[in-house]
Scaffold this active site. Sequence first.
Site, PDB file in Angstrom:
ATOM      1  N   TYR A   1     -33.247  39.832  28.472  1.00  0.00           N
ATOM      2  CA  TYR A   1     -34.325  40.246  27.561  1.00  0.00           C
ATOM      3  C   TYR A   1     -33.776  40.777  26.239  1.00  0.00           C
ATOM      4  O   TYR A   1     -34.432  40.663  25.212  1.00  0.00           O
ATOM      5  CB  TYR A   1     -35.181  41.341  28.209  1.00  0.00           C
ATOM      6  CG  TYR A   1     -36.311  40.804  29.045  1.00  0.00           C
ATOM      7  CD1 TYR A   1     -36.055  40.146  30.237  1.00  0.00           C
ATOM      8  CD2 TYR A   1     -37.631  40.988  28.655  1.00  0.00           C
ATOM      9  CE1 TYR A   1     -37.093  39.670  31.013  1.00  0.00           C
ATOM     10  CE2 TYR A   1     -38.682  40.519  29.433  1.00  0.00           C
ATOM     11  CZ  TYR A   1     -38.409  39.863  30.608  1.00  0.00           C
ATOM     12  OH  TYR A   1     -39.445  39.400  31.369  1.00  0.00           O
TER      13      TYR A   1
ATOM     14  N   ASP B   1     -39.004  40.864  36.776  1.00  0.00           N
ATOM     15  CA  ASP B   1     -40.215  40.317  36.165  1.00  0.00           C
ATOM     16  C   ASP B   1     -40.852  39.310  37.111  1.00  0.00           C
ATOM     17  O   ASP B   1     -42.049  39.353  37.390  1.00  0.00           O
ATOM     18  CB  ASP B   1     -39.848  39.659  34.830  1.00  0.00           C
ATOM     19  CG  ASP B   1     -41.055  39.054  34.138  1.00  0.00           C
ATOM     20  OD1 ASP B   1     -42.108  39.725  34.117  1.00  0.00           O
ATOM     21  OD2 ASP B   1     -40.952  37.922  33.635  1.00  0.00           O
TER      22      ASP B   1
ATOM     23  N   ASP C   1     -32.886  34.292  45.131  1.00  0.00           N
ATOM     24  CA  ASP C   1     -33.632  33.163  45.699  1.00  0.00           C
ATOM     25  C   ASP C   1     -34.085  33.481  47.117  1.00  0.00           C
ATOM     26  O   ASP C   1     -35.230  33.242  47.501  1.00  0.00           O
ATOM     27  CB  ASP C   1     -32.820  31.858  45.620  1.00  0.00           C
ATOM     28  CG  ASP C   1     -31.390  31.996  46.143  1.00  0.00           C
ATOM     29  OD1 ASP C   1     -30.918  33.138  46.362  1.00  0.00           O
ATOM     30  OD2 ASP C   1     -30.738  30.948  46.336  1.00  0.00           O
TER      31      ASP C   1
ATOM     32  N   ASP D   1     -44.301  39.923  39.932  1.00  0.00           N
ATOM     33  CA  ASP D   1     -45.526  39.116  39.921  1.00  0.00           C
ATOM     34  C   ASP D   1     -45.774  38.535  41.304  1.00  0.00           C
ATOM     35  O   ASP D   1     -46.901  38.514  41.799  1.00  0.00           O
ATOM     36  CB  ASP D   1     -45.409  37.954  38.912  1.00  0.00           C
ATOM     37  CG  ASP D   1     -46.040  38.283  37.567  1.00  0.00           C
ATOM     38  OD1 ASP D   1     -45.993  39.473  37.174  1.00  0.00           O
ATOM     39  OD2 ASP D   1     -46.576  37.371  36.912  1.00  0.00           O
TER      40      ASP D   1
ATOM     41  N   LYS E   1     -27.746  37.908  41.961  1.00  0.00           N
ATOM     42  CA  LYS E   1     -27.276  36.540  42.218  1.00  0.00           C
ATOM     43  C   LYS E   1     -25.755  36.552  42.119  1.00  0.00           C
ATOM     44  O   LYS E   1     -25.140  35.844  41.313  1.00  0.00           O
ATOM     45  CB  LYS E   1     -27.944  35.597  41.190  1.00  0.00           C
ATOM     46  CG  LYS E   1     -27.705  34.134  41.411  1.00  0.00           C
ATOM     47  CD  LYS E   1     -28.488  33.548  42.581  1.00  0.00           C
ATOM     48  CE  LYS E   1     -28.132  32.070  42.758  1.00  0.00           C
ATOM     49  NZ  LYS E   1     -28.655  31.501  44.014  1.00  0.00           N
TER      50      LYS E   1
END
Length: 362
Positions: A140, A251, A227, A255, A195
């Site tokens: 970001y 983020d 994942d 959601d 990750k």
Amino acid sequence: MTKKIAVLPGDGIGPEIVAQAVKVLDVLKADGLDIVMEEGAIGGAGYDAAGDPLPEATLKLARESDAVLLGAVGGPQYDKLDRPLRPERGLLRIRKELNLFANLRPALLYPELAEASSLKPEVVSGLDIMIVRELTGDVYFGQPRGIEVRATADGKTERVGFNTMIYAESEVRRVARVAFDIAMKRGKKLCSVEKANVLECSELWREVVLEVAKDYPEVELSHMYVDNAAMQLVKWPKQFDVIVTGNIFGDILSDQASMLSGSIGMLPSASLDEHNKGMYEPIHGSAPDIAGQDKANPLATILSVAMMLRYSFGDEANAQRVENAVKAVLAQGIRTVDIATAGCQIVSCSAMGDAVVAAMCG
Ligand code: IPM
Ligand code: MG
């Protein structure tokens, strides 16, 4: 000491949902909560008012306030603006300017809304996860970033777009501490999501989380690749208590987690600096398609007020007063359209605000 709250309604449904949260604050104020509220423009509203998605006056107001209540930003009319002028930039900048590095996003299933989830009731009933998302680093904000023309191997040129995933160990450490502290007050389980099988940035993240863990021997720490975490969140979400992760992974996962609980319209968030100064906002967006129609769900914003009371003002009693009022309203079968179930009473955004106020005073 009087606490000052900066109220930033923003765009789309922002003003209507924030108005309901202000009704709740007005009740608390009438009952003795020592607060003053002052409004400012942000996002598209900031651009319209001052040519800037985070006008100087708004930033000043936010800096001198003890907490910020935000609605939502963004709308199709702003999509063609240069990137620095877009509403989302105002949101990202205020997070960065106020150093709000720890974003708390609870995913909580209210039993009355179990039917509204797309997952089977037995998979989600009793769900109570806290996602701690790092909010001021990662791709970001990482440099370099941009879109530029570069030479290709065959002597031609083409455009490339690039961002930088970067975390300093101090950034990982401070958000990890927040997550461990929260885990200590909950089920004492923390899952760090990254990750590390592919990214050096994640490798360092994991190392630092392991270092911080030494100070929290009571917390059961696990690590999960993002994942796999996405899969596990859908497969058996109740395995999670607290999740800590970076900005971009958080983020996406927040959601996803929000939908486990039936409606994104239900979930509040807190974004905190190291002194627990915070900005409080629903995790959903500005929903331009239903803006101005008085049918948005204000509960995520009202529940964000509860988080403000708890985290910035240390006022657990009033936080619970608000949360209990929301529960009471749901138990009465009162619903906005996004969480409607068979046999319920569908109400407008403002009527939902009134119902919460009535439940607080009942
Ligand atoms: C969120 C939003 C923002 C983000 C956007 C609007 C910039 O998706 O708060 O999750 O990506 O952080
Ligand atoms: Mg998001």
